[in-house]
Design an enzyme around this catalytic site. Structure first.
Site, PDB file in Angstrom:
ATOM      1  CD  GLU A 168      -2.891  -1.388   2.238  1.00 38.69           C
ATOM      2  OE1 GLU A 168      -2.993  -0.440   3.036  1.00 38.69           O
ATOM      3  OE2 GLU A 168      -3.575  -2.421   2.325  1.00 38.69           O
ATOM      4  CE  LYS A 189      -2.372   0.622  -3.997  1.00 35.99           C
ATOM      5  NZ  LYS A 189      -2.934  -0.628  -3.396  1.00 35.99           N
ATOM      6  CG  HIS A 194       8.385 -15.503  -8.891  1.00 37.11           C
ATOM      7  ND1 HIS A 194       7.546 -16.008  -9.858  1.00 37.11           N
ATOM      8  CD2 HIS A 194       8.386 -16.400  -7.868  1.00 37.11           C
ATOM      9  CE1 HIS A 194       7.039 -17.164  -9.441  1.00 37.11           C
ATOM     10  NE2 HIS A 194       7.532 -17.422  -8.249  1.00 37.11           N
ATOM     11  NE  ARG A 251      -1.450 -13.373  -5.954  1.00 32.09           N
ATOM     12  CZ  ARG A 251      -2.529 -13.115  -5.228  1.00 32.09           C
ATOM     13  NH1 ARG A 251      -2.393 -12.567  -4.019  1.00 32.09           N
ATOM     14  NH2 ARG A 251      -3.730 -13.390  -5.683  1.00 32.09           N
ATOM     15  CE  LYS A 261     -19.661  10.174  -3.963  1.00 35.74           C
ATOM     16  NZ  LYS A 261     -19.822  11.600  -4.213  1.00 35.74           N
ATOM     17  NE  ARG A 264      -9.314  -5.547  -0.241  1.00 36.79           N
ATOM     18  CZ  ARG A 264      -8.292  -4.736  -0.480  1.00 36.79           C
ATOM     19  NH1 ARG A 264      -8.473  -3.661  -1.248  1.00 36.79           N
ATOM     20  NH2 ARG A 264      -7.096  -4.973   0.021  1.00 36.79           N
TER      21      ARG A 264
END
Length: 269
Positions: free
Chosen positions: A3, A57, A90, A109, A150, A259
């Protein structure tokens, strides 16, 4: 998943070794990560690295002819090596410097990305992003106005990159707990005072995480190969059924916007 703190830790770790140096070669060991790796990145060879920025990010490695945009995805990491060490399974990309150092990108991944952006252009992945959370543009008045009407859960709202970038799942959980706010509260229902508390705690949690080198739960390591130590500071994330550090009530776990969400049903309102 790395993150904002983990990406910022990576930037701080690699910048002293790369900025001002000249790129000798770019080694690509795979044609595709999340997206195909553009051949335009080869234009980096022979160029001096002017700066390394972070937006949300994404890391932006800037040269005079264009920039590489790097995203760590779900499991990516960047390491600085002092020589030509054999590539592991990797290790997909090496940025080799004339100094002998190299930046190595590892991603088991393959959900990360290496992209190209020409000078004076803006890549589409950087469009429609909200303010950085550690800047003055991210404040209570802005968030209260953005949240007007919202009805989505406040946790989902603060994780929306269109509202504010970089508040990922771990840090959203921790910030809401510290603020005593229930993650399912509709975003529009927070008062200005509650937004002031939440914004301050988001900034504080992120700053502490950066200072601690980020959070290592599985794949993330710093640029020197060491883990991030913020995992030792976590109060609620990953601690379902454990006692709340404030009141002792068992912590709950629930899915919000797909999440995993952790909270105290007694302390958070």
């Amino acid at each position: 998943m790395p993150e904002l703190p983990e990406v910022e830790v990576s930037r701080l770790g690699i910048s002293p070794h790369l900025v001002g140096g000249t790129i000798q070669s770019l080694v690509l060991r795979t044609p595709k990560l999340r997206w195909p790796i553009p051949q335009e990145l080869k234009q980096l060879e022979g160029q001096t690295i002017l700066a390394i920025h972070r937006r949300a990010k994404y890391l932006i490695i800037e040269t005079a002819v264009g920039s590489a945009i790097v995203h760590l995805g779900m499991s990516g990491s960047l390491r600085i090596l002092d020589g030509d060490f054999p590539a592991a399974k990797h290790d997909h990309v090496d940025l080799v410097m004339t100094s002998g150092k190299r930046l190595r990108y590892n991603d088991p991944r393959r959900f990360g990305a290496w992209l190209w952006c020409a000078p004076d252009e803006s890549h589409e992945v950087l469009g429609r992003l909200g303010p950085e959370p550690l800047t003055e543009a991210f404040n209570a008045e802005y968030m209260m106005d953005k949240a007007r009407n919202k009805r989505i859960a406040v946790k989902a709202f603060i994780m929306d990159n269109a509202a504010v970038v970089g508040v990922g799942n771990i840090y959203a959980n921790e910030s809401l707990f510290t603020s005593r706010l229930h993650p399912l509260r509709p975003a529009h229902s927070l008062s200005l005072e509650e937004w002031q508390t939440l914004v301050a705690n988001i900034k504080q949690v992120l700053q502490v995480a950066i200072k601690q080198g980020g959070t290592t739960l599985k794949d993330f390591t710093q640029s020197d190969g060491k883990p991030g130590y913020f995992a030792q500071e976590l109060q609620v994330y990953g601690k379902a059924k454990q006692p709340c550090p404030h009141c002792g009530e068992p912590l709950c776990e629930q899915k919000i916007a797909q999440r995993n969400t952790f909270f105290c049903p007694q302390c958070q309102h």
